[in-house]
Design an enzyme around this catalytic site. Structure first.
Site, PDB file in Angstrom:
ATOM      1  N   SER A 173       0.861  -1.182   0.000  1.00  0.00           N
ATOM      2  CA  SER A 173       0.000   0.000   0.000  1.00  0.00           C
ATOM      3  C   SER A 173       0.898   1.233   0.000  1.00  0.00           C
ATOM      4  CB  SER A 173      -0.959  -0.039   1.192  1.00  0.00           C
ATOM      5  OG  SER A 173      -1.892   1.015   1.121  1.00  0.00           O
ATOM      6  N   THR A 174       0.767   2.098   0.984  1.00  0.00           N
ATOM      7  CA  THR A 174       1.547   3.339   1.020  1.00  0.00           C
ATOM      8  C   THR A 174       3.042   3.035   0.999  1.00  0.00           C
ATOM      9  OG1 THR A 174      -0.215   4.318   2.344  1.00  0.00           O
ATOM     10  CG2 THR A 174       1.872   5.502   2.256  1.00  0.00           C
ATOM     11  N   HIS A 220      -2.425  -1.042  -3.533  1.00  0.00           N
ATOM     12  CA  HIS A 220      -3.547  -0.136  -3.292  1.00  0.00           C
ATOM     13  C   HIS A 220      -3.295   1.158  -4.056  1.00  0.00           C
ATOM     14  CE1 HIS A 220      -4.212  -2.242   0.863  1.00  0.00           C
ATOM     15  NE2 HIS A 220      -4.639  -2.973  -0.142  1.00  0.00           N
ATOM     16  N   MET A 234      -0.222   1.190   5.212  1.00  0.00           N
ATOM     17  CA  MET A 234      -1.029   1.462   6.391  1.00  0.00           C
ATOM     18  C   MET A 234      -2.091   0.376   6.567  1.00  0.00           C
ATOM     19  SD  MET A 234      -1.429   5.632   6.334  1.00  0.00           S
ATOM     20  CE  MET A 234      -3.145   5.406   6.234  1.00  0.00           C
ATOM     21  N   ASP A 270      -4.295  -4.953   5.987  1.00  0.00           N
ATOM     22  CA  ASP A 270      -4.594  -5.810   4.840  1.00  0.00           C
ATOM     23  C   ASP A 270      -3.375  -6.654   4.491  1.00  0.00           C
ATOM     24  OD1 ASP A 270      -6.011  -6.889   2.703  1.00  0.00           O
ATOM     25  OD2 ASP A 270      -5.350  -5.329   1.313  1.00  0.00           O
TER      26      ASP A 270
END
Length: 358
Positions: free
Chosen positions: A162-163, A189, A282, A285
């Site tokens: 993600s991030t 993401h 973050m 998941d």
């Protein structure tokens, strides 16, 4: 108040940013810069909580400014860019250099009705991220040779991020040899924006030298050797019966695509014939899915805290005991490459690419 430095050379876009980030909404604009050099100086002097950064700037580009800021005065940066393909390539370079997230500039159409709220939400999220100084990467040590006694053949590497993911996946993929024959399935993401999505696959291919594309659904896993296949925006990616499937099922952990969905399907469909890698991001998941993979006998890695932009998802995996090893992305890639050995030089359909010890 969240203290924001606006970096943008267009007076029109600056005005949009200014009108959205009002004190009434919880923001204080502490400065405005119209070129990259001014941005670096104002960041050093004003120490804002968040920077909104254009990437196409005079004097010094937004990419160069991001690199300097992250080296000298690390600050959460939200890139605000247009959907032009080359500009998006530079945007992903900035994300790899340490910027945290990206938002498209106002388009001048109906989507602008929600743009100010999306900007405020993005700035609030970015402001909570604790960034670290970005130094020049240190090449990982040469991996030790890995013995390959009789064991189940690995049929896929599954990766979630993600991030901070764009920079992390580049580092991992660069450590894999060009002939790495195991299919790599990747959930990142990203905003569900077609322009952003198409630019990302092109950028990732350019950065790593690997073939990169989005899953269409129905592909046989055995046909994807030597490729990086991504979950399309706003669709889950999973495996069933040795084939890829796409799903519009509800989001998990507020995410679609979900890393957990991919990892859990890999555990059920491949068991010990898979390797899982959970990178920076973050939330949580992927942590439960990585645990399911480990319980099924798969090789499992999580990115280590020191190299993460956000040590959230990997931390959750570590807390569950889901990861066998926690390493920087380039060392995860080196471990995979070492396991592949000489067998990772082909790309034929159905080839046994590498093996792991029992």
């Amino acid at each position: 108040m969240i203290r924001v430095l606006i970096v943008e050379d267009s007076a029109t876009v600056r005005q949009c940013l200014r009108e959205a980030l009002t004190p009434a909404a919880g923001f204080e604009i502490v400065g405005e810069a119209t070129d990259g050099a001014e941005a670096v100086e104002l960041c050093r002097r004003l120490r804002p909580d968040v920077i909104t950064m254009d990437v196409v700037l005079p004097v010094m580009t937004g990419l160069a400014a991001t690199e300097q800021i992250m080296a000298l005065a690390p600050t959460p940066i939200l890139v605000v860019c247009s959907a032009d393909r080359r500009e998006l390539f530079t945007t992903y370079d900035a994300l790899a250099a340490g910027a945290v997230d990206v938002l498209e500039k106002p388009r001048g159409d109906a989507s602008d009705d929600t743009w100010a709220q999306r900007l405020r939400t993005a700035v609030k999220v970015v402001s909570r991220i604790r960034v670290v100084t970005r130094r020049l990467p240190v090449p990982p040590p040469a991996p030790a040779a890995v013995a390959a006694p009789a064991a189940a053949a690995i049929r896929a590497v599954v990766v979630g991020a993600s991030t901070g993911g764009p920079g992390a996946i580049v580092r991992l993929l660069r450590a894999l040899p060009p002939g790495f024959a195991v299919p790599v399935l990747y959930v990142q993401h990203l905003a569900a924006n077609e322009s952003f999505a198409q630019a990302f696959t092109g950028w990732l291919a350019e950065q790593t030298g690997h073939l990169v594309g989005y899953a269409r659904g129905g592909e046989a896993l055995s046909s994807l050797g030597g490729r990086v296949t991504m979950a399309p925006p706003d669709l889950h990616l999973l495996m069933r019966g040795g084939h890829l499937h796409l799903s519009a099922a509800p989001p998990r952990h507020s995410c679609r695509p979900s890393v957990d969905t991919l990892f859990e399907s890999a555990a059920a469909d491949l068991g010990r014939q898979a390797a899982g890698c959970l990178l920076t991001g973050m939330g949580r998941d992927g942590a439960g899915g990585l645990l399911a993979m480990r319980r099924a006998g798969a090789v499992t890695f999580a990115q280590d805290a020191a190299s993460c932009v956000v040590y959230g998802m990997p931390r959750e995996a570590a807390a569950l005991g889901a990861a066998e090893e926690s390493l920087p992305p380039e060392q995860i890639g080196a471990r995979l490459a070492a396991m592949a050995g000489a067998a990772a030089t082909g790309s034929g359909e159905g080839r046994v690419a590498w093996r792991i010890p029992s």
